[in-house]
Design an enzyme around this catalytic site. Structure first.
Site, PDB file in Angstrom:
ATOM      1  CD  GLU A  98      -3.208  -8.411  15.238  1.00 42.09           C
ATOM      2  OE1 GLU A  98      -2.341  -8.709  14.225  1.00 42.09           O
ATOM      3  OE2 GLU A  98      -3.932  -7.423  14.613  1.00 42.09           O
ATOM      4  NE  ARG A 118      -3.472  -2.241   2.755  1.00 44.19           N
ATOM      5  CZ  ARG A 118      -3.775  -2.703   4.013  1.00 44.19           C
ATOM      6  NH1 ARG A 118      -2.950  -2.194   4.881  1.00 44.19           N
ATOM      7  NH2 ARG A 118      -4.122  -3.903   4.084  1.00 44.19           N
ATOM      8  CD  GLU A 147       6.499  -9.363  16.878  1.00 45.70           C
ATOM      9  OE1 GLU A 147       6.707 -10.613  16.935  1.00 45.70           O
ATOM     10  OE2 GLU A 147       5.365  -8.791  16.984  1.00 45.70           O
TER      11      GLU A 147
END
Ligand code: ADP
Length: 394
Positions: free
Chosen positions: A382, A239, A331
């Protein structure tokens, strides 16, 4: 078997990712992926402890995909009947104006997720397929929707509202909804817990294939980089992130591109992929090492955008205590972290190079003792966050 567990489902247009999670400990009991649903050659992979099973077959739709998941649990384990599943938690990208937290999926909530499809056209229709299939397979379990936008529902108006004509913006519900909220909430919460402080001014950089930044003051989000959709903000795998919307008018007029073509160009053919040919940061570094100038330029653009957001959020919050990196790049990519921190000397940030280079799955501080702003790496989770949020409703 375990005490209580939640089945977390993340359903995409042609895939179902699932994890059976023990919310209390965060332990992942088993996980899997069903992919290429509705395509020529489907594939599924299920992992339970050391056992891994893969299969290839045509998977017509999400219901068949969910049946395959159930079958894999039956064949490989664990036995779902003995896992004390208390809920199915569904990751939903767009919760619009309706949801500031998780919601039990009843007919009303289901309808709202349907109504929000125009605001989340790439995600919500796919999530609904997952919800409908899962409700067929697990009709007796509560199903909970956990929204990526919920953490940003309470953004101050000045951050949430675009300077778009008020009437039009309100009629079409155009505002900053943000995304990755489950991760930003989880990571900023971990930081506060680790440091034992609930008054922190934090910037969380979620840098994965999708990437977003958030400014969080005392546990509340005050700004975030993703907007009406996940397109806005940082440079991402595919994107553009921030771009002058006039580029759309220009491409429509001059290149005669359709809206769908421009949508695809901005969302899938741009970012690192469109700049270098690769959306994976590891490949981009390889290209840089081999002297690829476009890859070098892309990295400079990526870092420049991050510097701008950190500077802006520092100003918005009137201070800054902690910058935290999370997700695949955040990370794992020590070189990228070092590059960014190197540009933030003006904030009094000092990187501990050794700590930064050390690989670990643990939450950790990578700035020097005495650095005016602390820098941390906190692995996002998540699935655990979704499981815990789902638990709060059952
Ligand atoms: P998402 O959930 O948005 O698909 P992830 O958070 O899993 O993405 O991040 C995936 C991205 O992380 C990969 O596309 C890759 O660019 C990056 N990544 C993973 N491991 C490394 C690494 N060791 N070094 C640099 N980048 C990495």
């Amino acid at each position: 078997m375990s005490d209580k567990s939640v089945l977390v489902v993340n359903s995409g247009s042609s895939s179902i990712k699932y994890q059976l999670v023990e919310p209390e400990t965060g332990r992942c009991i088993a996980k899997g992926l069903v992919e290429a649903i509705g395509e020529a050659g489907g594939h599924a992979k299920h992992t339970f402890g050391e056992e891994v099973k893969e299969l290839d077959r045509v998977i017509d739709d999400h219901t068949v995909g969910m049946e395959i998941m159930e079958q894999l649990f039956a064949e490989v384990g664990p036995d779902l009947a003995s896992c004390h599943i208390v809920a199915v938690g569904h990751r939903i990208v767009q919760g619009g104006k309706y949801f500031a937290g998780p919601a039990l999926i009843d007919d009303d909530v289901h309808q709202k997720i349907v109504d929000l499809c125009p605001l989340g056209p790439l995600h919500n229709p796919a999530h609904l397929k997952g919800i409908d299939a899962a409700r067929k397979i697990f009709p007796d379990l509560p199903h909970v929707a956990v929204f990526d936008t919920a953490f940003f529902q309470g953004l101050p108006e000045e951050a949430a509202r675009y300077a778009l004509n008020r009437e039009v913006a309100d009629k079409y519900e155009i505002r900053r909804y943000g995304a990755h909220g489950t991760s930003h909430q989880f990571v900023s919460g971990e930081v506060a817990a680790i440091l034992g402080r609930d008054d922190l001014k934090q910037i969380v950089l979620h840098l994965g294939n999708g990437a977003s930044a958030s400014a969080v003051v005392a546990g509340k989000a005050v700004d975030t980089s993703m907007g009406l959709t996940p397109l806005e903000g940082l440079v991402m795998g595919g994107r553009t992130g921030d771009i002058d919307p006039a580029a759309v008018f220009h491409l429509a007029r001059e290149a005669k591109m359709s809206i769908d073509e421009i949508d695809d160009l901005f969302n899938k053919q741009s970012g690192m992929k469109g700049l270098t040919g690769d959306n994976d940061m590891r490949r981009v570094w390889e290209r840089i090492a081999s002297g690829d100038e476009n890859a070098q330029a892309a990295m400079d653009i990526y870092v420049h955008r991050l510097v701008k957001y950190v500077g802006a959020y520092h100003a918005v919050m009137g201070g800054l205590d902690v910058i935290t990196f999370t997700a695949g790049i955040g990370e794992n990519d020590a070189a990228l972290r070092a590059r960014l921190i190197d540009r933030l000397g003006f904030l009094g940030v000092e990187l501990d190079e050794e700590a930064n280079a050390r690989r670990s799955d643990e939450a950790r501080t990578i700035s020097k003792e005495g650095s005016r702003v602390r820098v941390m790496v906190v692995p996002t989770n998540e699935e655990m966050a979704i499981a815990r949020q789902a638990m709060t409703l059952v």
